[in-house]
Each structure stands twice: as structure tokens, then as C-alpha cells.
Design a protein around this motif. Structure first.
Motif, mmCIF file in Angstrom:
data_model
loop_
_atom_site.group_PDB
_atom_site.id
_atom_site.type_symbol
_atom_site.label_atom_id
_atom_site.label_comp_id
_atom_site.label_asym_id
_atom_site.label_seq_id
_atom_site.Cartn_x
_atom_site.Cartn_y
_atom_site.Cartn_z
ATOM 1 N N SER A 32 0.873 -1.315 -0.004
ATOM 2 C CA SER A 32 -0.137 -0.227 0.075
ATOM 3 C C SER A 32 0.706 1.216 0.071
ATOM 4 C CB SER A 32 -0.999 -0.147 1.146
ATOM 5 O OG SER A 32 -0.164 -0.112 2.294
ATOM 6 N N ALA A 35 -0.100 -0.805 -5.706
ATOM 7 C CA ALA A 35 -1.459 -0.655 -6.011
ATOM 8 C C ALA A 35 -1.890 0.054 -6.991
ATOM 9 C CB ALA A 35 -2.064 -0.484 -4.749
ATOM 10 N N THR A 84 -5.963 -3.960 3.553
ATOM 11 C CA THR A 84 -5.085 -3.467 2.621
ATOM 12 C C THR A 84 -5.942 -2.744 1.267
ATOM 13 O OG1 THR A 84 -3.570 -5.296 3.198
ATOM 14 C CG2 THR A 84 -3.132 -4.206 1.036
ATOM 15 N N ALA A 97 -5.136 0.755 0.258
ATOM 16 C CA ALA A 97 -4.180 1.140 -0.998
ATOM 17 C C ALA A 97 -5.033 1.883 -2.026
ATOM 18 C CB ALA A 97 -3.538 -0.200 -1.263
#
Length: 436
Positions: A71, A76, A114, A118
Motif C-alpha cells: 500500500s 497498488a 489492505t 491502498a
């Protein structure tokens, strides 16, 4: 003894509702079992600490660390741009990008937080700029983030396999079908809801322009796309165990973040490590206390008494599965997924075996139910994080989030329970034992 166990569970729920930290909640339940139930604690603490040394559990901090690094590093963002190249120009396409990107990130991190951490800061402002209501964009990305708990590798399935002595790889495959179906249902619902939003769309590119853009972004995203291929290919190719795959994910993410995408710097790398360590410390404390309480229940034959008590009410399999889904949903609303699995799986597994449900299918049933708790108040940790990242009041995020849950998620929950092949087809195809 079952009455005392119910009192312990009631104390646990009450303290959780009052906002008492999780380890103390389980400590209070343990005290009930010790003082009222006269259950000995001799050896229990030692056994608990011995269990924490299991190498399987090492995968949890490693996947959490891989997710936090991802992230921070720009991995990402590159995945997001690549997926957007395919359908970003379609009406409602940006919402589909959110759902698919969260699924891909789930195949890397194994965590539900996450995805929103992200994708949220990148996509929520962009969706608002394109005409989506900010609260809807936040709800869609938060709900899609729970795919990280279903798309393998999944931390919750590692814990379930460890607690119930079921093949972790079979559990990974069991939640993949429901996870992909939820991703598709969220995408379809988004395309329908996007019709009433005043969206600003890009001009539709020609085939040559689209091909060139996909190739360019695909080349840039190739190192990021290689990450889930290495993890899942290594696991199912028999090259790595889940714990080794988690270590490889961390080792791979660090040079990619530092040298290729250059989003990872020394400062945010240390911050990611600190964040992962804090999260893991809390998780391990919860695992220790919930595991000891669960073991106490097993030691006192509570699961067998529970089976007998429920069978005295009804033996109808469909009705029992509906009741179990409701129970798991309610549990998921007050505790996190890992805690729910450690506490509930050993209690209900004998019942599931008695009605002919495979432990592998039960993994999928528990996975989809406990993951839903991440976006259903009062627990709703993923939803609250999404509201904070999206800078929206939680009360505004809840209505669109509940629409997505009601029409896109709940049907898949019942399909997972009542249609065994949805969760058992892939484990059976790969040769795993799925017998009850």
C-alpha cells in the motif's frame, strides 16, 4: 456445563459491546469458566504459548507486512491503472475497476484492510471527480476490500485450517469461488446503480488506442502482476508452503517498491513495519486468549452437547444451515474474523460433520460470513477505515454499503451454504479430500 459456557459467551459479548479491548473480553470469559465452571487452568497457558510457536502462524505477520509495504510502494497504483485501461471508459467502469482491483490486491496481501488502505486514497477522489457520490464510492471500495479475506491467500483461511486441522490449500480454493462471485455481483450492481449518476466519461478509444494503452500500462504493471502469480503459483505448484510464500511476498515487495515503482522510501518502509508489528501484536494476543477459551469448551465437551441440543430442536439440514449463517453473521458483527473463527469453528465443526457438511465447505461458509462482519456495524472495521479515508461520515456510507451487502453479498452467503459445488469444485478438481 453448557449453561456456564453460555454465561461465559454472554460475558464476552457484553464486554465487547461495551468497547473493552479484546484480550480483556476473553480474559473475563476465561475467569467465568475458571471460577464458576471449575475448569483447571493448569497447562492451558503453556499449551497456548506453545501453539503460538506453530510455523503456520508465521504467515500472518508476513502477509500483513507484505500488504502494508504494497500500500505504501505504488504497487497498488500500477495495478489500478492497468485494470482501468480495460473498462475505465465504460459507464460505471470505474466502479468495476474498484472491485477487480481489490480482488487482485487480495491475491497479494491476504487482508481485508489492505484494499481500502491502498485503493481508497487513489480511487475515491477520482470517482467523485467523475460524478460518483463520495459516500457511494467509499462504500463500494470498502465492501470490495473484504474480497481480500476470500481471494487466496487469506489470513482467515490459514487460521481456520490450523484450528480445525484442515488442508489450508483446500481452504484457500474453497473461498475462491464465492469471492469471484461476490466480485462479479458487486460489479453488476455498480453498473446498474451508475445509470442514475451524472458521470463524466472519457471518449471511447479506438481498438488500436485501447490496445496500445493496455500494452503500455500492462508493461508498467508487470512486476506487480507477477506478485500474485509467484505467491499462488508457488503454493499450488508445491514449491512453497503458505508461510514460505508470505516470506517471498515480503522479499519481492521490498525491491519492487524501492527500485521499480520508487514509492517506497526508508521513512514509509519503517512506518509500514511499525504498522504491521502493531497489528500483529494485537492479532496474536487475540489468538492466544480466544484459542484457550475455545480449547476449554472442547475440553468440557461443549461441542458435543451443542450438537445434541440443536438436534433435539430440528435435524433439517437446510434449516440448520440457515440458523448457523445467522449465528455467524451476528458473531461477525461484534468480533473480528480471526477471533470468530478460532472461537466458533471448533464448536460448530462437529455439528457440520453430523449434518454432512465437509470441513472444506464449512471453511467457505465461515469465510464469507465472518468477512461480512468487516462492513456490518457495530464491528465494521473496514467500513470505519473506509469512511476515515474517504472523509465521509459513517452514517452516510452505511446506506449504500447495506444495499451492496443485501443484493450482492447475502445471496452468495446462502449459495455457499446450500450449493456445495460452489466451494468444493476447485478443491475437488485439485485432488483435495472434501468428504464430510
Amino acid at each position: 456445563m453448557i449453561e456456564i459456557a453460555l454465561i461465559a459467551i454472554a460475558i464476552l459479548v457484553i464486554t465487547l459491546t461495551l468497547g473493552v479491548p479484546l484480550p480483556y473480553c476473553f480474559g473475563a470469559a476465561l475467569m467465568v469458566m475458571y471460577f464458576i465452571g471449575d475448569v483447571t487452568m493448569k497447562g492451558m497457558m503453556l499449551w497456548g504459548f506453545q501453539q503460538l510457536g506453530n510455523p503456520v502462524l508465521l504467515a500472518i505477520p508476513l502477509f500483513v507486512l507484505a500488504g502494508t509495504i504494497m500500500s505504501e510502494s505504488g504497487i497498488a497504483a500500477s495495478l489500478l491503472r492497468f485494470v482501468n485501461a480495460f473498462i475505465g471508459h465504460v459507464r460505471g467502469g470505474l466502479g468495476v475497476v474498484a472491485a477487480v482491483s481489490c480482488a487482485v490486491i487480495g491475491a497479494i496481501s491476504g487482508s481485508g484492510l489492505t484494499g481500502i488502505a491502498a485503493i481508497g486514497p487513489l480511487l475515491i477522489p477520482e470517482m467523485e471527480k467523475r460524478g460518483y457520490p463520495r459516500e457511494y464510492a467509499t462504500a463500494l471500495i470498502a465492501n470490495s476490500s473484504i474480497l481480500g479475506l476470500l481471494i487466496p491467500p487469506s489470513v482467515t483461511m490459514i487460521v481456520y485450517g490450523w484450528v480445525t486441522d484442515t488442508s489450508i490449500l483446500a481452504c484457500f480454493l474453497a473461498t475462491l469461488g464465492p469471492g469471484l462471485l461476490i466480485m462479479c455481483s458487486f460489479s453488476v450492481i455498480n453498473l446498474i446503480m451508475a445509470r442514475k449518476f451524472p458521470l463524466i466519461l472519457d471518449d471511447k478509444p479506438s481498438f488500436s488506442e485501447l490496445s496500445g494503452e493496455v500494452a503500455r500500462r500492462g508493461f508498467h504493471a508487470f512486476p506487480a502482476l507477477l506478485m500474485p502469480v509467484i505467491i499462488l503459483g508457488g503454493i499450488y505448484g508445491g514449491v512453497m508452503t503458505p508461510t514460505e510464500a508470505a516470506a517471498v511476498a515480503v522479499i519481492y515487495a521490498i525491491p519492487v517498491g524501492f527500485l521499480i515503482y520508487k514509492g517506497l522510501r526508508w521513512e514509509n518502509f519503517l512506518s509500514a513495519g511499525k504498522e504491521a508489528a502493531t497489528a500483529v501484536g494485537a492479532i496474536m494476543m487475540m489468538i492466544l486468549f480466544s484459542m484457550i477459551l475455545s480449547q476449554m469448551f472442547v475440553y468440557e465437551s461443549i461441542p458435543q452437547q451443542l450438537v445434541e441440543g440443536i438436534f433435539s430442536i430440528t435435524e433439517n439440514k437446510v434449516l440448520l444451515l440457515i440458523m448457523i449463517n445467522i449465528l455467524l453473521f451476528l458473531v461477525g458483527m461484534v468480533v473480528n474474523d480471526v477471533t470468530a473463527i478460532i472461537l466458533i469453528a471448533p464448536l460448530l465443526l462437529p455439528l457440520m460433520n453430523a449434518i454432512g457438511v465437509s470441513p472444506v465447505q464449512f471453511a467457505a461458509i465461515m469465510g464469507v460470513n465472518t468477512a461480512m462482519g468487516g462492513v456490518t456495524p457495530p464491528y465494521a472495521s473496514i467500513l470505519y477505515l473506509g469512511a476515515r479515508i474517504g472523509k465521509v461520515k459513517v452514517t452516510k456510507v452505511i446506506p449504500p454499503a447495506m444495499k451492496l451487502i443485501l443484493f450482492g453479498y447475502v445471496p452468495v452467503v446462502f449459495l455457499t451454504s446450500l450449493w456445495p459445488d460452489l466451494s468444493l469444485f476447485l478443491p475437488r478438481f485439485f485432488g483435495y479430500d472434501v468428504a464430510p
